[in-house]
Motif scaffolding. Structure first.
Motif, PDB file in Angstrom:
ATOM      1  N   VAL A 134     -59.394 -20.441 -42.511  1.00 35.69           N
ATOM      2  CA  VAL A 134     -59.870 -21.601 -41.622  1.00 35.69           C
ATOM      3  C   VAL A 134     -58.456 -22.002 -40.676  1.00 35.69           C
ATOM      4  O   VAL A 134     -57.273 -21.945 -41.344  1.00 35.69           O
ATOM      5  N   TYR A 135     -58.794 -22.281 -39.591  1.00 36.44           N
ATOM      6  CA  TYR A 135     -57.690 -22.817 -38.614  1.00 36.44           C
ATOM      7  C   TYR A 135     -58.344 -24.064 -38.078  1.00 36.44           C
ATOM      8  O   TYR A 135     -59.312 -24.193 -37.542  1.00 36.44           O
ATOM      9  N   LEU A 136     -57.395 -25.206 -38.101  1.00 33.56           N
ATOM     10  CA  LEU A 136     -57.384 -26.553 -37.909  1.00 33.56           C
ATOM     11  C   LEU A 136     -56.295 -27.086 -36.994  1.00 33.56           C
ATOM     12  O   LEU A 136     -55.192 -26.402 -37.190  1.00 33.56           O
ATOM     13  N   PRO A 137     -56.728 -28.305 -36.178  1.00 33.45           N
ATOM     14  CA  PRO A 137     -58.004 -28.699 -35.667  1.00 33.45           C
ATOM     15  C   PRO A 137     -58.685 -27.605 -34.839  1.00 33.45           C
ATOM     16  O   PRO A 137     -60.002 -27.907 -34.538  1.00 33.45           O
ATOM     17  N   ARG A 138     -57.858 -27.032 -33.936  1.00 28.78           N
ATOM     18  CA  ARG A 138     -58.317 -25.898 -33.257  1.00 28.78           C
ATOM     19  C   ARG A 138     -57.595 -24.528 -33.156  1.00 28.78           C
ATOM     20  O   ARG A 138     -56.404 -24.576 -33.629  1.00 28.78           O
ATOM     21  N   LEU A 139     -58.184 -23.482 -32.676  1.00 29.55           N
ATOM     22  CA  LEU A 139     -57.266 -22.489 -32.495  1.00 29.55           C
ATOM     23  C   LEU A 139     -55.972 -22.691 -31.755  1.00 29.55           C
ATOM     24  O   LEU A 139     -55.825 -23.478 -31.008  1.00 29.55           O
ATOM     25  N   LEU A 140     -54.870 -22.011 -32.021  1.00 26.28           N
ATOM     26  CA  LEU A 140     -53.596 -22.336 -31.470  1.00 26.28           C
ATOM     27  C   LEU A 140     -53.543 -22.190 -29.982  1.00 26.28           C
ATOM     28  O   LEU A 140     -53.918 -21.317 -29.485  1.00 26.28           O
ATOM     29  N   GLY A 141     -53.018 -23.246 -29.057  1.00 30.31           N
ATOM     30  CA  GLY A 141     -53.017 -23.442 -27.914  1.00 30.31           C
ATOM     31  C   GLY A 141     -54.236 -23.565 -27.001  1.00 30.31           C
ATOM     32  O   GLY A 141     -54.148 -23.824 -25.899  1.00 30.31           O
ATOM     33  N   HIS A 142     -55.324 -23.684 -27.726  1.00 29.41           N
ATOM     34  CA  HIS A 142     -56.635 -23.813 -27.210  1.00 29.41           C
ATOM     35  C   HIS A 142     -56.667 -25.421 -26.431  1.00 29.41           C
ATOM     36  O   HIS A 142     -57.384 -25.623 -25.626  1.00 29.41           O
ATOM     37  N   PHE A 143     -55.991 -26.491 -27.172  1.00 30.83           N
ATOM     38  CA  PHE A 143     -56.057 -27.573 -26.431  1.00 30.83           C
ATOM     39  C   PHE A 143     -55.437 -27.552 -24.871  1.00 30.83           C
ATOM     40  O   PHE A 143     -55.851 -28.385 -24.099  1.00 30.83           O
ATOM     41  N   ALA A 144     -54.322 -26.868 -24.702  1.00 23.86           N
ATOM     42  CA  ALA A 144     -53.691 -26.796 -23.546  1.00 23.86           C
ATOM     43  C   ALA A 144     -53.953 -25.676 -22.517  1.00 23.86           C
ATOM     44  O   ALA A 144     -53.395 -25.448 -21.699  1.00 23.86           O
ATOM     45  N   GLY A 145     -55.019 -24.772 -23.167  1.00 22.82           N
ATOM     46  CA  GLY A 145     -55.480 -23.767 -22.221  1.00 22.82           C
ATOM     47  C   GLY A 145     -54.763 -22.611 -22.364  1.00 22.82           C
ATOM     48  O   GLY A 145     -54.915 -21.401 -21.764  1.00 22.82           O
ATOM     49  N   TYR A 146     -54.044 -22.235 -23.421  1.00 26.24           N
ATOM     50  CA  TYR A 146     -53.344 -20.972 -24.016  1.00 26.24           C
ATOM     51  C   TYR A 146     -54.403 -20.352 -25.171  1.00 26.24           C
ATOM     52  O   TYR A 146     -54.831 -20.982 -25.776  1.00 26.24           O
ATOM     53  N   ASP A 147     -53.862 -19.197 -25.380  1.00 29.19           N
ATOM     54  CA  ASP A 147     -54.567 -18.283 -26.481  1.00 29.19           C
ATOM     55  C   ASP A 147     -53.450 -17.506 -27.263  1.00 29.19           C
ATOM     56  O   ASP A 147     -53.072 -16.284 -26.768  1.00 29.19           O
ATOM     57  N   ILE A 148     -52.646 -18.326 -27.944  1.00 29.54           N
ATOM     58  CA  ILE A 148     -51.725 -17.748 -28.589  1.00 29.54           C
ATOM     59  C   ILE A 148     -51.563 -16.545 -29.581  1.00 29.54           C
ATOM     60  O   ILE A 148     -52.462 -16.517 -30.514  1.00 29.54           O
ATOM     61  N   ASN A 149     -50.682 -15.786 -29.594  1.00 29.24           N
ATOM     62  CA  ASN A 149     -50.727 -14.636 -30.526  1.00 29.24           C
ATOM     63  C   ASN A 149     -50.665 -14.920 -31.891  1.00 29.24           C
ATOM     64  O   ASN A 149     -49.548 -15.852 -32.200  1.00 29.24           O
ATOM     65  N   GLY A 150     -50.832 -14.225 -32.691  1.00 26.45           N
ATOM     66  CA  GLY A 150     -50.262 -14.040 -34.233  1.00 26.45           C
ATOM     67  C   GLY A 150     -51.562 -14.788 -35.142  1.00 26.45           C
ATOM     68  O   GLY A 150     -51.415 -14.805 -36.301  1.00 26.45           O
ATOM     69  N   GLN A 151     -52.487 -15.360 -34.383  1.00 24.83           N
ATOM     70  CA  GLN A 151     -53.434 -16.188 -35.340  1.00 24.83           C
ATOM     71  C   GLN A 151     -54.651 -15.389 -35.553  1.00 24.83           C
ATOM     72  O   GLN A 151     -55.443 -15.901 -36.318  1.00 24.83           O
ATOM     73  N   TYR A 152     -55.014 -14.342 -34.813  1.00 26.37           N
ATOM     74  CA  TYR A 152     -56.232 -13.560 -35.124  1.00 26.37           C
ATOM     75  C   TYR A 152     -55.875 -12.369 -36.181  1.00 26.37           C
ATOM     76  O   TYR A 152     -55.136 -12.126 -36.401  1.00 26.37           O
ATOM     77  N   ALA A 153     -57.117 -11.557 -36.172  1.00 28.74           N
ATOM     78  CA  ALA A 153     -57.274 -10.415 -36.868  1.00 28.74           C
ATOM     79  C   ALA A 153     -56.799  -9.352 -36.362  1.00 28.74           C
ATOM     80  O   ALA A 153     -56.368  -8.226 -36.837  1.00 28.74           O
ATOM     81  N   GLY A 154     -56.473  -9.437 -34.983  1.00 31.05           N
ATOM     82  CA  GLY A 154     -55.821  -8.438 -34.319  1.00 31.05           C
ATOM     83  C   GLY A 154     -56.702  -6.861 -34.283  1.00 31.05           C
ATOM     84  O   GLY A 154     -57.944  -6.755 -34.424  1.00 31.05           O
ATOM     85  N   TRP A 155     -55.992  -5.689 -34.783  1.00 32.54           N
ATOM     86  CA  TRP A 155     -56.656  -4.545 -34.927  1.00 32.54           C
ATOM     87  C   TRP A 155     -57.689  -4.437 -36.211  1.00 32.54           C
ATOM     88  O   TRP A 155     -58.270  -3.475 -36.277  1.00 32.54           O
ATOM     89  N   LEU A 156     -57.511  -5.326 -36.960  1.00 33.61           N
ATOM     90  CA  LEU A 156     -58.540  -5.245 -38.251  1.00 33.61           C
ATOM     91  C   LEU A 156     -59.777  -5.862 -37.668  1.00 33.61           C
ATOM     92  O   LEU A 156     -60.840  -5.363 -38.334  1.00 33.61           O
ATOM     93  N   GLY A 157     -60.000  -6.404 -36.553  1.00 32.11           N
ATOM     94  CA  GLY A 157     -61.477  -6.596 -36.320  1.00 32.11           C
ATOM     95  C   GLY A 157     -61.697  -7.891 -36.161  1.00 32.11           C
ATOM     96  O   GLY A 157     -61.394  -8.645 -36.963  1.00 32.11           O
ATOM     97  N   LYS A 158     -62.616  -8.498 -35.197  1.00 29.62           N
ATOM     98  CA  LYS A 158     -62.942  -9.630 -35.132  1.00 29.62           C
ATOM     99  C   LYS A 158     -63.669 -10.517 -36.234  1.00 29.62           C
ATOM    100  O   LYS A 158     -63.648 -11.810 -36.607  1.00 29.62           O
ATOM    101  N   GLY A 159     -64.320  -9.470 -36.996  1.00 35.64           N
ATOM    102  CA  GLY A 159     -64.778 -10.139 -38.198  1.00 35.64           C
ATOM    103  C   GLY A 159     -63.832 -10.680 -39.405  1.00 35.64           C
ATOM    104  O   GLY A 159     -64.329 -11.546 -40.221  1.00 35.64           O
ATOM    105  N   TYR A 160     -62.633 -10.498 -39.157  1.00 33.82           N
ATOM    106  CA  TYR A 160     -61.649 -11.311 -39.937  1.00 33.82           C
ATOM    107  C   TYR A 160     -60.772 -12.165 -39.178  1.00 33.82           C
ATOM    108  O   TYR A 160     -59.934 -12.615 -39.777  1.00 33.82           O
ATOM    109  N   ASN A 161     -61.425 -12.605 -38.132  1.00 37.20           N
ATOM    110  CA  ASN A 161     -60.840 -13.880 -37.229  1.00 37.20           C
ATOM    111  C   ASN A 161     -60.842 -15.114 -38.084  1.00 37.20           C
ATOM    112  O   ASN A 161     -61.758 -15.146 -39.064  1.00 37.20           O
ATOM    113  N   PRO A 162     -60.160 -16.000 -37.942  1.00 37.37           N
ATOM    114  CA  PRO A 162     -60.319 -17.309 -38.478  1.00 37.37           C
ATOM    115  C   PRO A 162     -61.464 -18.198 -38.143  1.00 37.37           C
ATOM    116  O   PRO A 162     -61.981 -18.101 -36.832  1.00 37.37           O
ATOM    117  N   MET A 163     -62.062 -18.889 -38.986  1.00 36.50           N
ATOM    118  CA  MET A 163     -63.044 -19.857 -38.677  1.00 36.50           C
ATOM    119  C   MET A 163     -62.444 -21.182 -38.228  1.00 36.50           C
ATOM    120  O   MET A 163     -61.504 -21.742 -39.143  1.00 36.50           O
TER     121      MET A 163
END
Length: 443
Positions: A134-163
């Motif tokens: 779980v990622y709180l309170p928003r995905l990193l960077g999304h308040f300011a319009g960025y999509d910052i690396n390191g927080q997602y599942a990457g090559w494991l696949g989107k099924g393992y991204n944070p809620m």
């Protein structure tokens, strides 16, 4: 695959991510005897840890320093905000991406800690009842319009991204970390969690059954990871829609008013409280980010290039002091601290030189020596690890890499850092390269 190296010390992890990079010289590695151009504007105070003096604006944390260990020698060579990839995964950016100062997340990134844990748990026991990452309170960077690396599942696949929850701001230039927020604004419930009044659970179940039948036919013809990812995401969505326990966990209004006041009614404080609720409900890895709230404004996060004295004194340090101290006390009061690893860090520190732009009141990026904190899950409190030089610029002893931090986090959960998972090409790769668990931190 290698088996866990020992019984898990932690059931779950809360990562308090101070995005932008807190200054070591204004927090946990102050140098009061250094020249004024190094030491900065604040005085030190004694803590309950022998030999550790910390910033005067962190009195609550000074008073409970027996609950945590300070590592003062974290370092890595990625001297920009792309350290977010390193600190959230234990791995540097892929070589092809390292030349740019602003690298957005891609499906080539190494998976985040929480994504790896989600993957391993699902391999062992299937889709969990509660979102594991779980990622709180928003995905990193999304308040300011960025999509910052390191927080997602990457090559494991989107099924393992944070809620992730999706807190809204009042206006584009508003900073909810620096003010009190109303309950309406602090609505951590996930989008779509409340079902429509005309969609009963029985009707939803019939739709789900029909969809399963159609998918069964499709899977006889197609076996692809994208299908598996979609199926996993859909199963998570069904769990979210049909579970009253999940809906209750995301409702922060369930908490007593006095406890919410103790955490602080700003976005960081309430996000930490929600992080505790997520772990209590079954989440395995929760990131609570103190993020940049306004695009391009380095005074809205820990990225203290300018206005350091005012912003740290009025907002950053008091907010961290109040809310982090409340989290540790709350976890302990509930008997959860012994089974929850709390990790507090930014992706970098700040330059040893203060006023480094002449007239500007601030410090620039510095990844060559900066602190982090560990607490809970058997961590020995009231300790320090590693020593920096006289200006807090470089390690003098016991340097610590992000890979070492990753190995420590995994091992606390009973996961071998040498365990191998398949990469994007299906080749087995170890969770951690060139990192060793910091066993000396634990009892």
């Amino acid at each position: 695959a290698l088996q866990p190296v020992r019984a898990a010390r932690a059931k779950s992890v809360i990562f308090v991510f101070l995005y932008g990079g807190p200054s070591q010289l204004e927090t946990f590695d102050m140098k009061p005897d250094a020249p004024s151009t190094i030491r900065g504007p604040f005085q030190t105070i004694a803590s309950r840890t022998p030999g550790l003096r910390i910033c005067e604006h962190l009195p609550r944390l000074a008073n409970i320093s027996n609950k945590y260990t300070v590592i003062r020698t974290v370092n890595h060579p990625q001297n920009d905000h792309n350290g977010t990839h390193f600190i959230q995964t234990g791995h540097p950016l892929p070589p092809a991406q390292r030349g740019s100062a602003n690298v957005a997340a891609t499906d080539k990134d190494w998976p985040a800690f929480g994504s790896v844990i989600s993957y391993l748990d699902r391999q062992a026991a299937g889709t969990p009842a509660f979102p594991p990452y779980v990622y709180l309170p928003r995905l990193l960077g999304h308040f300011a319009g960025y999509d910052i690396n390191g927080q997602y599942a990457g090559w494991l696949g989107k099924g393992y991204n944070p809620m992730a929850t999706h807190i809204r701001k009042r206006a584009p230039d508003d900073n909810p970390y620096f003010r009190d927020c109303t309950d309406e604004e602090l609505n951590f419930r996930l989008a779509g969690l409340d079902p429509r009044s005309d969609l009963t659970l029985d009707r939803l179940d019939r739709r789900h059954t029909l969809l399963q039948q159609l998918d069964g036919e499709k899977r006889r013809l197609e076996r692809a990871s994208s299908v598996a990812d979609f199926d996993s995401l859909r199963q998570q969505a069904m769990n979210m829609l049909t579970s009253r326990d999940i809906a209750k966990a995301f409702d922060i209004r369930q908490e007593p008013a006095a406890l919410r006041d103790r955490y602080g009614r700003d976005l960081f404080g309430q996000s930490l409280l929600m992080g505790r609720r997520m772990v209590e409900a079954g989440a395995r890895f929760v990131t609570v980010a103190w993020d940049m709230a306004v695009r391009g404004d380095d005074t809205t996060s820990w990225d203290s290039h300018r206005s350091l004295t005012r912003i740290m004194k009025d907002h950053l340090l008091p907010g961290l002091d109040r809310s982090l101290a409340a989290l540790l006390a709350d976890l302990e009061d509930r008997g959860m601290l012994d089974e929850t690893l709390v990790f507090v860090a930014g992706e970098m520190g700040r330059t040893p030189r203060f006023l480094n732009r002449g007239a500007e009141d601030g410090r620039d990026h510095w990844t060559f020596c900066f602190p982090c904190l560990f607490a809970g899950a058997g961590i020995g409190g009231g300790r320090t690890y590693g020593e920096s030089d006289e200006h807090a610029g470089y390690p003098l002893s016991d340097p610590v890499s992000p890979a070492d931090l990753a190995a420590t986090i995994y091992q606390s959960l009973g996961i071998s850092p040498e365990l191998r998972i398949p990469d994007a090409q299906g080749r087995p790769v170890p969770l951690v390269d060139n990192g060793r668990p910091l066993e000396m931190l634990f009892h």
